[in-house]
Write an enzyme that holds these catalytic residues in place. Sequence first.
Site, mmCIF file in Angstrom:
data_model
loop_
_atom_site.group_PDB
_atom_site.id
_atom_site.type_symbol
_atom_site.label_atom_id
_atom_site.label_comp_id
_atom_site.label_asym_id
_atom_site.label_seq_id
_atom_site.Cartn_x
_atom_site.Cartn_y
_atom_site.Cartn_z
ATOM 1 C CG ASP A 218 -2.171 -0.776 1.064
ATOM 2 O OD1 ASP A 218 -2.455 -1.192 -0.068
ATOM 3 O OD2 ASP A 218 -2.871 -0.998 2.070
ATOM 4 C CE LYS A 240 -7.296 0.389 -3.018
ATOM 5 N NZ LYS A 240 -8.414 -0.209 -2.243
ATOM 6 C CG MET A 347 -8.525 7.484 4.901
ATOM 7 S SD MET A 347 -9.110 5.894 4.261
ATOM 8 C CE MET A 347 -10.029 5.262 5.672
#
Length: 439
Positions: A218, A240, A347
């Site tokens: 990741d 991502k 996030m």
Amino acid sequence: MPHDTYPLGLRVAGRLVIVVGGGPVALRRVRGLLAAGARVRVIAPDVVPELAALVSAGAIERITRGYCDGDLDGAWLVHTATGDPDVDARVAGDAELLRTFCVTAGDAGLGSAWVPAVARTPVTDAAGRPAGDLAVAVTAGRDPRRAVRVRDAVVAGLDDGSLPLRAVRPATPDEGDLSGGLPRVGRVALVGGGPGDAGLITVRGRRLLAEAHVVVVDRLAPRSLLAGLDDDVEVVDVGKTSGHHPVPQDEITALLVRHALAGRDVVRLKGGDPYVFGRGGEELDACRAAGIEVEVVPGVTSAVSVPAAAGIPVTHRGVARGFSVLTGHDDVGQVPGGTDHTLVLLMGVTRLADTARALVAAGRPAETPVAVVEDGFGARQRTTVGTLADIADRARAVGVRAPAVTVVGDVVRRSPAWTGPAAAHSSAHTVAAAVVRTS
């Protein structure tokens, strides 16, 4: 340059080894020899209780007297540890005449062999089957404590994955292979890498990384660890960013399954913990459905560690009795609790203004302290503080960007960046500085 020893491993299983002496040193030698399968005979008029118990159990033989001529006949190896220099010297001399190697505990210079400091680490072959032990044996002249220290350092490096441990010899069929000739199925490890600092991954995670054939990584995982992988390890980047997912989750899961079914051991290296908004449960289900063995290695979640790096405990006696962790995409207005219940948002940078308004509308005071910690444990770590009333404006003014963790609640006042609502400000400091200021 010449050496005074020739390092060698001995197979003593089923072979006679004689131990002269019955004290604690002799006991240690006997235990090691039994573990290697040796046939052990102890010669001593008196023995410690543990040795006597082994004799009673039939695990070892014993001659209940002192050492005599002819006692070494038929021995492959001799250990003498009587505590009497004259007897030890006599045993060593007789062994020399018989061309039998002898270890002398009292004076290493008398013997023809030395016992190294030994540790064993279980390993597997390239097919993932148990392949016995990797034995670490260290000798350091006549300084056994130095040998022990070096051995322990090597073992620690093997255990934590900082030393290479992956099998390199190709797998070959053997009588113990019950697969019927079918291709070997690899294993998948879902490894939580922590908040990004390489030192915060677990020892187990580091070791699995060192043994992997494929690493699926990741964006927020501790990528500095990748530099230490062998050249033939395949690294697949599936990182991502907000609004940009170049490798969708279903393709990531398919990657894990495909590589494992091809016989490769796979590490899915994630930031934080696999089960804290890490999609780890979905990946585990898919691998198990395909008949793949899966191990989940917990990681230090950024929900707790990143606030800590900024000097903010998510709970504190008399300030906060509990905390909730949400993503910035959730309906934060439904979370119960006042300022004494910490809210941690992951996030959530792009929706910070909406989040603050929703919390106030749900009943939280507008003056509730808020901190946004960017790039926790990274080179650009920065803490921006304010209140629900103004944190969005303050974050926008200093250009806050992901990755960031938002903390809402009275615990924010414990941050070195906090000087009160009227003087709330943005504070840039390194992780080291945060630790020093809050210790």
